[in-house]
Design a protein around this motif. Structure first.
Motif, PDB file in Angstrom:
ATOM      1  N   TYR A 126       0.816  -1.205   0.000  1.00  0.00           N
ATOM      2  CA  TYR A 126       0.000   0.000   0.000  1.00  0.00           C
ATOM      3  C   TYR A 126       0.856   1.264   0.000  1.00  0.00           C
ATOM      4  CZ  TYR A 126      -4.328  -2.392   0.106  1.00  0.00           C
ATOM      5  OH  TYR A 126      -5.387  -3.160  -0.267  1.00  0.00           O
TER       6      TYR A 126
ATOM      7  N   SER B  82     -10.911 -12.947 -15.391  1.00  0.00           N
ATOM      8  CA  SER B  82     -10.453 -12.884 -14.010  1.00  0.00           C
ATOM      9  C   SER B  82     -10.372 -14.276 -13.381  1.00  0.00           C
ATOM     10  CB  SER B  82     -11.415 -12.025 -13.209  1.00  0.00           C
ATOM     11  OG  SER B  82     -11.049 -12.054 -11.863  1.00  0.00           O
TER      12      SER B  82
ATOM     13  N   THR C  95     -10.340 -14.836 -10.172  1.00  0.00           N
ATOM     14  CA  THR C  95     -11.099 -14.878  -8.915  1.00  0.00           C
ATOM     15  C   THR C  95     -12.430 -14.136  -9.096  1.00  0.00           C
ATOM     16  OG1 THR C  95     -10.330 -12.797  -7.955  1.00  0.00           O
ATOM     17  CG2 THR C  95      -8.901 -14.703  -7.642  1.00  0.00           C
ATOM     18  N   SER C  96     -13.330 -14.354  -8.140  1.00  0.00           N
ATOM     19  CA  SER C  96     -14.665 -13.757  -8.258  1.00  0.00           C
ATOM     20  C   SER C  96     -14.693 -12.290  -7.868  1.00  0.00           C
ATOM     21  CB  SER C  96     -15.650 -14.498  -7.349  1.00  0.00           C
ATOM     22  OG  SER C  96     -15.621 -15.860  -7.618  1.00  0.00           O
ATOM     23  N   TRP C  97     -13.639 -11.806  -7.210  1.00  0.00           N
ATOM     24  CA  TRP C  97     -13.707 -10.492  -6.581  1.00  0.00           C
ATOM     25  C   TRP C  97     -13.202  -9.351  -7.435  1.00  0.00           C
ATOM     26  CZ3 TRP C  97     -16.977 -10.683  -2.900  1.00  0.00           C
ATOM     27  CH2 TRP C  97     -17.112 -11.849  -2.148  1.00  0.00           C
ATOM     28  N   GLN C  98     -12.823  -9.632  -8.638  1.00  0.00           N
ATOM     29  CA  GLN C  98     -12.387  -8.547  -9.509  1.00  0.00           C
ATOM     30  C   GLN C  98     -12.862  -8.841 -10.924  1.00  0.00           C
ATOM     31  OE1 GLN C  98      -8.139  -8.474  -9.507  1.00  0.00           O
ATOM     32  NE2 GLN C  98      -7.949 -10.561 -10.217  1.00  0.00           N
TER      33      GLN C  98
ATOM     34  N   ILE D 158     -11.568  -8.418 -14.498  1.00  0.00           N
ATOM     35  CA  ILE D 158     -10.469  -8.076 -15.410  1.00  0.00           C
ATOM     36  C   ILE D 158     -10.435  -9.059 -16.571  1.00  0.00           C
ATOM     37  CG2 ILE D 158      -8.945  -6.982 -13.714  1.00  0.00           C
ATOM     38  CD1 ILE D 158      -7.434  -9.645 -13.512  1.00  0.00           C
TER      39      ILE D 158
ATOM     40  N   VAL E 146      -4.325  -1.886 -16.957  1.00  0.00           N
ATOM     41  CA  VAL E 146      -3.748  -1.598 -15.638  1.00  0.00           C
ATOM     42  C   VAL E 146      -2.349  -2.192 -15.450  1.00  0.00           C
ATOM     43  CG1 VAL E 146      -5.830  -1.210 -14.286  1.00  0.00           C
ATOM     44  CG2 VAL E 146      -5.082  -3.531 -14.690  1.00  0.00           C
TER      45      VAL E 146
ATOM     46  N   GLN F  47      -8.733  -3.645 -16.634  1.00  0.00           N
ATOM     47  CA  GLN F  47      -9.747  -3.563 -15.573  1.00  0.00           C
ATOM     48  C   GLN F  47     -11.057  -3.130 -16.229  1.00  0.00           C
ATOM     49  OE1 GLN F  47      -9.243  -0.351 -12.748  1.00  0.00           O
ATOM     50  NE2 GLN F  47     -10.203  -1.555 -11.123  1.00  0.00           N
TER      51      GLN F  47
ATOM     52  N   ASP G 170     -15.806  -3.612 -12.618  1.00  0.00           N
ATOM     53  CA  ASP G 170     -15.009  -3.928 -11.438  1.00  0.00           C
ATOM     54  C   ASP G 170     -15.378  -2.928 -10.341  1.00  0.00           C
ATOM     55  OD1 ASP G 170     -12.396  -5.461 -10.510  1.00  0.00           O
ATOM     56  OD2 ASP G 170     -12.246  -3.399  -9.808  1.00  0.00           O
ATOM     57  N   ARG G 171     -15.486  -3.432  -9.108  1.00  0.00           N
ATOM     58  CA  ARG G 171     -15.959  -2.545  -8.033  1.00  0.00           C
ATOM     59  C   ARG G 171     -15.034  -1.370  -7.774  1.00  0.00           C
ATOM     60  NH1 ARG G 171     -16.055  -7.079  -5.928  1.00  0.00           N
ATOM     61  NH2 ARG G 171     -14.538  -6.497  -4.361  1.00  0.00           N
ATOM     62  N   ARG G 172     -13.758  -1.499  -8.167  1.00  0.00           N
ATOM     63  CA  ARG G 172     -12.827  -0.402  -7.882  1.00  0.00           C
ATOM     64  C   ARG G 172     -12.632   0.527  -9.071  1.00  0.00           C
ATOM     65  NH1 ARG G 172      -7.602  -2.222  -4.750  1.00  0.00           N
ATOM     66  NH2 ARG G 172      -8.077  -0.848  -3.028  1.00  0.00           N
TER      67      ARG G 172
ATOM     68  N   MET H 245     -21.368  -5.240  -7.679  1.00  0.00           N
ATOM     69  CA  MET H 245     -21.418  -6.694  -7.585  1.00  0.00           C
ATOM     70  C   MET H 245     -22.338  -7.325  -8.630  1.00  0.00           C
ATOM     71  SD  MET H 245     -19.739  -7.932  -5.165  1.00  0.00           S
ATOM     72  CE  MET H 245     -19.352  -9.584  -5.513  1.00  0.00           C
ATOM     73  N   SER H 246     -23.445  -6.640  -8.957  1.00  0.00           N
ATOM     74  CA  SER H 246     -24.496  -7.248  -9.758  1.00  0.00           C
ATOM     75  C   SER H 246     -24.185  -7.276 -11.256  1.00  0.00           C
ATOM     76  CB  SER H 246     -25.795  -6.472  -9.546  1.00  0.00           C
ATOM     77  OG  SER H 246     -25.602  -5.140  -9.959  1.00  0.00           O
TER      78      SER H 246
ATOM     79  N   ARG I 283     -23.142   7.679  -9.749  1.00  0.00           N
ATOM     80  CA  ARG I 283     -23.082   8.347  -8.444  1.00  0.00           C
ATOM     81  C   ARG I 283     -22.598   9.792  -8.588  1.00  0.00           C
ATOM     82  NH1 ARG I 283     -20.038   6.224  -4.143  1.00  0.00           N
ATOM     83  NH2 ARG I 283     -21.638   7.206  -2.875  1.00  0.00           N
TER      84      ARG I 283
END
Lengths: 167, 279
Positions: free
Chosen positions: B28, B128, B130-133, B135, B163, B173, B177-179, B199-200, B206
């Protein structure tokens, strides 16, 4: 061959499988976590410390695959490896179903931990949607693959330790 | 004996956790071209050939199954396409006349004509792991002039941005992607907001002004603010607007212009300055 070297080779194979094969067999957002299966199995078969160290290495490899930066998966897989080591094979016994349930369980724990840690690093996530659309389907998928893979892993990763006595 | 082993085990576990925490902190705080970032690039370069091979093996089977499923609807679709083609040819003829006229008027007014953006075509070789991103890996990299932070599009609209780039592959990305986040404007009113992934699979609009005029069906285009994405690329259409009880902000769902689950060929825009009115 030493069990740790065999684990390293299996982990490396799992890493390439996660990178190249998992994206092809995903069903919607549900993706099996092959590295988790290896780490949890290593923990089940060899105990908490090898499980945690294996989890550290597995998490590092998984983190290197992502664009999130390194750390989240290392922490999660280290915890999962250590946690799985506490379960050990005495509880799993010779049942074919128990390892599958245990892998499904640690998959859910692992993903809940991910959501928690991601929240701490500033990611917004709808918890219920995440559980419904990602956590449960992925855990089910991971458990199903674990059902077929665990017996083979059990042979590969614990052959030297068959004389270990559990009391 | 037991206690000595137990103590040693606890020490090893403790060291593993501390190392994990230190690595997290290191990343980080770490530079973009630091050791860990270079390790990630190295692994991307190592896994890309395997991903390409796996894609090459499964690709034909996937295509055959898709064609088999589609065969019933192809005749009907063909009839529609022929009719659309005729209408489009007439429209193209009309637009060509407008273009000639527009060019002539621009010359008269002394405007400089916007050039076509430079793009590089690429094929998606993996998704991707994994499920959390969200890409994808593409089969072109720095050897084709690609670098990190370039916009990625299809003929339908914005896909995301590069990226991480190695010699012959790059990670993209996706917008869902949530980020990921992109500055957009409503085509009808010019009101600005930010699109975020969720997620959906749908996108969220926003940070729109509380009194902004927004309707279901409004088209959203990139605003060009932020400098990553060029102005004017289609992002999506407003699909649902809900007012939440405890927030001033409206909850706006956006249906993406691009189907991220079916990406196969994409274009990387390696010319950030050019407007993308034609994409």
């Amino acid at each position: 061959m030493n069990v740790n070297i065999r684990f390293a080779l299996v982990l490396l194979a799992a890493f390439f499988c996660q990178a190249a094969v998992v994206p092809l067999i995903s069903i919607g957002a549900a993706k099996p976590d092959i590295i988790l299966i290896i780490v949890a199995s290593f923990g089940f078969l060899d105990g908490a410390v090898p499980g945690a160290v294996g989890g550290f290495l597995g998490g590092l490899l998984l983190d290197l695959l992502t664009i999130r930066g390194i750390g989240l998966e290392i922490i999660i897989k280290t915890i999962i490896g250590g946690f799985s080591g506490r379960v050990e094979r005495t509880i799993l016994g010779n049942s074919a179903v128990m390892p599958m349930l245990a892998i499904g369980g640690v998959s859910i724990v692992s993903q809940i931990l991910y959501i928690g840690l991601a929240f701490l690093t500033g990611e917004r996530m709808a918890l219920l949607t995440a559980v419904r659309e990602v956590v449960l389907p992925s855990a089910l998928y991971t458990a199903l693959i674990g059902f077929f893979v665990f017996p083979h892993l059990s042979r590969i990763l614990s052959a030297e330790r068959q004389d270990k006595v559990f009391r | 004996m037991y206690s000595r082993n137990s103590g040693r085990n606890r020490t090893i576990l403790f060291v593993a956790f501390i190392a994990a925490a230190l690595l997290t902190a290191l990343v980080y705080r770490g530079a973009r071209d630091g050791l860990l970032s270079r390790s990630q690039s190295l692994l991307l370069a190592a896994t890309a050939p395997f991903q390409k091979a796996a894609n090459a093996v499964t690709g034909p089977f996937k295509r055959v199954s898709q064609y088999t499923l589609l065969i019933g609807s192809l005749t009907e679709e063909n009839r529609h396409l022929k009719r659309d083609n005729l209408a489009l040819r007439q429209r193209v003829g009309r637009l060509k006349r407008y273009e000639i006229e527009n060019r002539r008027l621009q010359r008269l007014a002394g405007f400089r004509r916007a050039s076509q953006p430079k793009t590089v075509g690429a094929r998606v070789i993996s998704r991707s792991p994994t499920s959390w991103q969200s890409i994808v890996t593409i089969d072109v990299g720095s050897n084709a002039g690609i670098s990190a932070g370039m916009a990625v599009v299809t003929d339908k609209g914005l896909v995301g941005r590069t990226v991480r780039v190695v010699r012959s592959a790059a990670l993209v990305q996706l917008l869902d992607d949530r980020r990921s986040g992109v500055g957009v404007e409503i085509a009808r009113t010019g009101a600005m907001g930010i699109i975020e992934g969720s997620m959906s699979g749908r996108l969220k609009l926003r940070f729109l002004a509380a009194d902004a005029d927004v309707k279901v069906g409004d088209k959203l285009l990139t605003s060009g603010v932020g400098g990553v994405y060029p102005k004017g690329i289609a992002v999506g259409t407003v699909a649902d607007i809900a007012k939440t009880a405890y927030s001033l902000e409206k909850n706006i769902d956006v249906s993406p212009a691009v189907d991220y689950a079916r990406l196969s060929e994409i274009l990387v825009v390696n010319d950030r300055e050019a407007p993308l009115d034609r994409l």
